[in-house]
Write a protein that holds these residues in place. Structure first.
Motif, PDB file in Angstrom:
ATOM      1  N   LEU A 479     -11.058  -6.724 -12.267  1.00  0.00           N
ATOM      2  CA  LEU A 479     -10.969  -5.614 -11.322  1.00  0.00           C
ATOM      3  C   LEU A 479      -9.705  -5.700 -10.481  1.00  0.00           C
ATOM      4  O   LEU A 479      -9.027  -4.686 -10.249  1.00  0.00           O
ATOM      5  N   TYR A 480      -9.381  -6.906 -10.019  1.00  0.00           N
ATOM      6  CA  TYR A 480      -8.180  -7.072  -9.190  1.00  0.00           C
ATOM      7  C   TYR A 480      -6.931  -6.671  -9.960  1.00  0.00           C
ATOM      8  O   TYR A 480      -6.047  -5.982  -9.425  1.00  0.00           O
ATOM      9  N   ARG A 481      -6.828  -7.112 -11.213  1.00  0.00           N
ATOM     10  CA  ARG A 481      -5.624  -6.811 -12.007  1.00  0.00           C
ATOM     11  C   ARG A 481      -5.464  -5.305 -12.212  1.00  0.00           C
ATOM     12  O   ARG A 481      -4.389  -4.738 -11.988  1.00  0.00           O
ATOM     13  N   HIS A 482      -6.532  -4.664 -12.649  1.00  0.00           N
ATOM     14  CA  HIS A 482      -6.431  -3.231 -12.942  1.00  0.00           C
ATOM     15  C   HIS A 482      -6.267  -2.415 -11.661  1.00  0.00           C
ATOM     16  O   HIS A 482      -5.555  -1.399 -11.657  1.00  0.00           O
ATOM     17  N   HIS A 483      -6.916  -2.835 -10.587  1.00  0.00           N
ATOM     18  CA  HIS A 483      -6.760  -2.082  -9.337  1.00  0.00           C
ATOM     19  C   HIS A 483      -5.343  -2.236  -8.799  1.00  0.00           C
ATOM     20  O   HIS A 483      -4.785  -1.276  -8.249  1.00  0.00           O
ATOM     21  N   ALA A 484      -4.760  -3.417  -8.927  1.00  0.00           N
ATOM     22  CA  ALA A 484      -3.382  -3.609  -8.468  1.00  0.00           C
ATOM     23  C   ALA A 484      -2.428  -2.704  -9.241  1.00  0.00           C
ATOM     24  O   ALA A 484      -1.561  -2.040  -8.647  1.00  0.00           O
ATOM     25  N   GLN A 529       4.117  -6.766  -6.616  1.00  0.00           N
ATOM     26  CA  GLN A 529       4.772  -7.110  -7.878  1.00  0.00           C
ATOM     27  C   GLN A 529       5.088  -8.594  -7.961  1.00  0.00           C
ATOM     28  O   GLN A 529       4.905  -9.220  -9.011  1.00  0.00           O
ATOM     29  N   ARG A 530       5.556  -9.155  -6.852  1.00  0.00           N
ATOM     30  CA  ARG A 530       5.881 -10.578  -6.845  1.00  0.00           C
ATOM     31  C   ARG A 530       4.629 -11.433  -7.064  1.00  0.00           C
ATOM     32  O   ARG A 530       4.657 -12.404  -7.824  1.00  0.00           O
ATOM     33  N   ASN A 531       3.524 -11.075  -6.425  1.00  0.00           N
ATOM     34  CA  ASN A 531       2.282 -11.815  -6.637  1.00  0.00           C
ATOM     35  C   ASN A 531       1.765 -11.647  -8.061  1.00  0.00           C
ATOM     36  O   ASN A 531       1.148 -12.561  -8.615  1.00  0.00           O
ATOM     37  N   ALA A 532       2.018 -10.471  -8.640  1.00  0.00           N
ATOM     38  CA  ALA A 532       1.591 -10.255 -10.020  1.00  0.00           C
ATOM     39  C   ALA A 532       2.350 -11.164 -10.974  1.00  0.00           C
ATOM     40  O   ALA A 532       1.764 -11.727 -11.909  1.00  0.00           O
ATOM     41  N   ASP A 538      -5.701 -11.474  -6.793  1.00  0.00           N
ATOM     42  CA  ASP A 538      -6.368 -10.976  -5.595  1.00  0.00           C
ATOM     43  C   ASP A 538      -5.364 -10.586  -4.518  1.00  0.00           C
ATOM     44  O   ASP A 538      -5.486  -9.529  -3.893  1.00  0.00           O
ATOM     45  N   SER A 539      -4.348 -11.424  -4.290  1.00  0.00           N
ATOM     46  CA  SER A 539      -3.314 -11.077  -3.303  1.00  0.00           C
ATOM     47  C   SER A 539      -2.512  -9.862  -3.743  1.00  0.00           C
ATOM     48  O   SER A 539      -2.127  -9.026  -2.920  1.00  0.00           O
ATOM     49  N   SER A 540      -2.262  -9.748  -5.038  1.00  0.00           N
ATOM     50  CA  SER A 540      -1.548  -8.576  -5.538  1.00  0.00           C
ATOM     51  C   SER A 540      -2.362  -7.312  -5.317  1.00  0.00           C
ATOM     52  O   SER A 540      -1.806  -6.260  -4.951  1.00  0.00           O
ATOM     53  N   ALA A 541      -3.683  -7.386  -5.501  1.00  0.00           N
ATOM     54  CA  ALA A 541      -4.528  -6.220  -5.281  1.00  0.00           C
ATOM     55  C   ALA A 541      -4.531  -5.811  -3.815  1.00  0.00           C
ATOM     56  O   ALA A 541      -4.498  -4.613  -3.488  1.00  0.00           O
ATOM     57  N   VAL A 542      -4.556  -6.797  -2.907  1.00  0.00           N
ATOM     58  CA  VAL A 542      -4.528  -6.491  -1.476  1.00  0.00           C
ATOM     59  C   VAL A 542      -3.221  -5.791  -1.100  1.00  0.00           C
ATOM     60  O   VAL A 542      -3.217  -4.770  -0.395  1.00  0.00           O
TER      61      VAL A 542
END
Length: 615
Positions: A479-484, A529-532, A538-542
């Protein structure tokens, strides 16, 4: 000339003839032969009138910039170049999250060299024919293998896991799947290395004589139990990783996360879960529930698990006199009323069900309705019939992007049965918990996941360890990946639309707050993008959620929405009736005065020339 006044009036002729002849030559009679020759000018024309007229014209010209400044539209500069850079980065290099696959082989007895076997299995897993990268959000994949046998434990050279050799062995299986799941979680250290998520599949060698089985844990690992050779074990490892850890169990052709479904999160990153208990006819019976004590306690872990992608608020209410809009028919064989799937679109009665009473849903928040419908006595029990003729086991259905409905038949209700009028009965704790479990499954569906995996499996028997959060950790990562990714694309679309709108309306007001929000949105998008790239989903999604919310706030700023913008032509049409008449008269007067001055000066120059000729 008669119209010349002041210092520009020529001297009058003397009364005596001698004086007149001395001032004017004989050729300067009032009229010549044809009567058209003008009188000569003997005095240099003054510039007082010319200067006065020119000063009035200059004052108008000098005041024009002040006028334009006073009517200037404030436009905070938008970083259009930065928006273009973000667009190029997302198009050329879409967000992808590197992750790791760690395979652990637990041998019950001695075996071949663990080090050489680990390297061989790592190469075999990395070169599987079906490939391991099967998700659009997955970036670089690192594969590592650990082989633990009696008296030895060795990992491949590129091991990316914190597996603690000897902490788990084959004998721990007898303690149950839930206990074994927790033991693996402790031995693996949470399933992440330097922020990157590492998914582990443990192959446990067992000679119990049973068929091989797969257990998917509630963290970031799974295990295969049984007697399988290395080739079959490698195949199962790849299938578990691809099917579940990367795709969430969604098969080809099914709708779900990553398959075009949009997650039900408001553009401001907020979601309101509104739970309603509907009594269709309170003259039959009235039910209440202890949602504040039981419901919120069960839903708190779910809210915390979904916090990186949404700020969730929970509310509840009890409504009365809420009949449904669809029709049902009585079935003698089943002993109850039947509601077919074709009537579901007409079940929700928007005229009688006053569900949208939330004070928490402000701005662009999303409201998901979860309804417990208690039918009246004349249609109780009420069953939901599936298209294949079978009755629904949960007696519930969902409406995408709206919410879900559970039809709850009170205990002991039958056609025509009634309780004492006005009596209130509370749903038991067990009944409420069972209903909330159905709602959690519907919430999973609304977010694009399977309501449960009980009917899913692979070529071998498959079991899933249920998480108290309602979502397994590997499902939350998905969920985090796709939501980001979804939030970043939505953020980019909004920023591009805002930039295009500002450029197309030169008279549009752009407040400093809007420019600041756009800058903060771009910073949050870059951080996402950097967190990805580091695999921190999770941080990328936030960050992506914050970038989208800021972009939406800038686009829907009150200063943008409350003003009607006019073209430049309309702007001039407003001010021209006030300034054009006066300005035109001043300009014509200045031109006329300049021409008059030139004429008078020409007369004076002609007089000087005639005097020089006469002398």
């Amino acid at each position: 000339m008669a119209e010349i006044a002041g210092d520009e009036t020529p001297p009058l002729p003397s009364s005596s003839g001698a004086d007149e002849s001395s001032v004017l030559p004989s050729t300067s009679s009032p009229t010549d032969a044809d009567g058209d020759k003008p009188l000569p000018r003997t005095k240099k024309p003054g510039t007082k009138r010319l200067i006065l007229t020119a000063s009035v014209l200059v004052s108008f010209i000098v005041g024009l910039p002040f006028l334009l400044k006073s009517t200037e539209i404030h436009r905070s500069p938008l970083p259009s170049d930065a928006i273009g850079d973000l667009s190029r980065r997302l198009q050329s290099n879409p967000p992808s999250f590197p992750c790791g696959l760690h395979a652990v082989f637990l041998r019950s007895g001695p075996g071949p060299s663990a080090a050489s076997l680990a390297d061989h299995l790592e190469q075999t897993i990395s070169t599987q024919p079906q490939g391991l990268i099967a998700s659009s959000t997955t970036g670089n994949l690192s594969v590592s293998v650990t082989v633990q046998s009696e008296g030895s434990c060795s990992s491949s050279s590129t091991a990316g896991s914190t597996w603690q050799c000897g902490s788990v062995n084959t004998a721990d299986l007898v303690r149950g799947d839930e206990v074994f799941d927790d033991l693996l979680h402790s031995a693996l250290g949470g399933g992440h290395v330097d922020g990157m998520k590492v998914y582990t599949v443990v192959v446990v060698e067992s000679d119990d004589g049973n068929e091989p089985r797969v257990v998917i844990g509630k963290h970031r690992h799974a295990w295969v139990v049984g007697k399988v050779d290395d080739a079959e074990a490698v195949s199962l490892v790849g299938k578990v990783f691809i099917k579940y850890f990367m795709n969430g169990g969604i098969e080809d052709g099914e709708t779900g996360i990553g398959k075009g479904e949009f997650m039900p999160v408001g553009s401001d990153g907020n979601v309101v879960l509104s739970f309603s208990l509907l009594n269709a006819d309170p003259s039959d019976w009235v039910y209440d529930w202890e949602f504040e004590n039981i419901g919120e306690r069960m839903l708190t872990p779910v809210v915390e698990a979904l916090r990186p992608i949404a700020d969730i608020n929970i509310e509840s209410q009890v409504l009365y006199h809420t009949p449904k809009s669809s029709y049902s028919y009585f079935d003698d064989k089943l002993g109850g009323s039947i509601l077919s799937m074709g009537d579901i679109p007409f079940f929700v009665n928007s005229n009688e069900w006053h569900l949208d009473t939330s004070i928490s849903a402000t701005g662009r928040s999303k409201v998901l309705q979860f309804v417990v419908y208690i039918p009246s006595a004349r249609e109780c029990p009420l069953y939901l019939q599936l298209p294949d003729g079978e009755l629904s086991k949960t007696n519930a259905f969902i409406s995408p992007m709206w919410g879900g409905v559970v039809i709850w038949n009170p205990p002991g209700c039958s056609l025509g049965s009634k309780k004492a009028h006005g009596t209130r009965t509370k749903m038991s704790s067990q009944e409420l918990m069972e209903t909330l479990e159905i709602f959690i499954g519907q919430l999973r569906q609304l977010f694009g996941l399977k309501p449960n995996h009980l009917t899913q499996g692979m070529d071998v028997a498959t079991k899933f360890v249920v998480s108290e959060k309602g979502f397994a950790q590997w499902e939350l990562d998905l969920l985090y990946r796709h939501h980001a990714c979804s939030s970043l694309l939505s953020c980019l679309t909004t920023l591009e639309s805002l930039s295009s709108l500002v450029q197309s309306l030169p008279r549009m007001i752009v407040m400093d707050e809007i420019g600041k929000q756009v800058e903060l949105s771009l910073e949050a998008a870059s951080l996402a993008q950097r967190n990805a790239t580091l695999g921190i989903s999770d941080s990328s999604a936030v960050s992506a959620r914050r970038a989208r919310a800021l972009a939406e706030d800038a686009f829907f700023h009150p200063s943008v929405m409350s003003i009607s913008y006019a073209s430049v032509e309309h702007y001039f049409a407003i001010y021209m009736p006030f300034f054009a008449p006066v300005s035109l008269h001043v300009l014509l007067a200045a031109i006329k005065e300049l021409k008059r001055y030139k004429v008078e000066r020409g007369k004076y120059l002609a007089f000087l020339a005639s005097q020089a000729t006469a002398s």
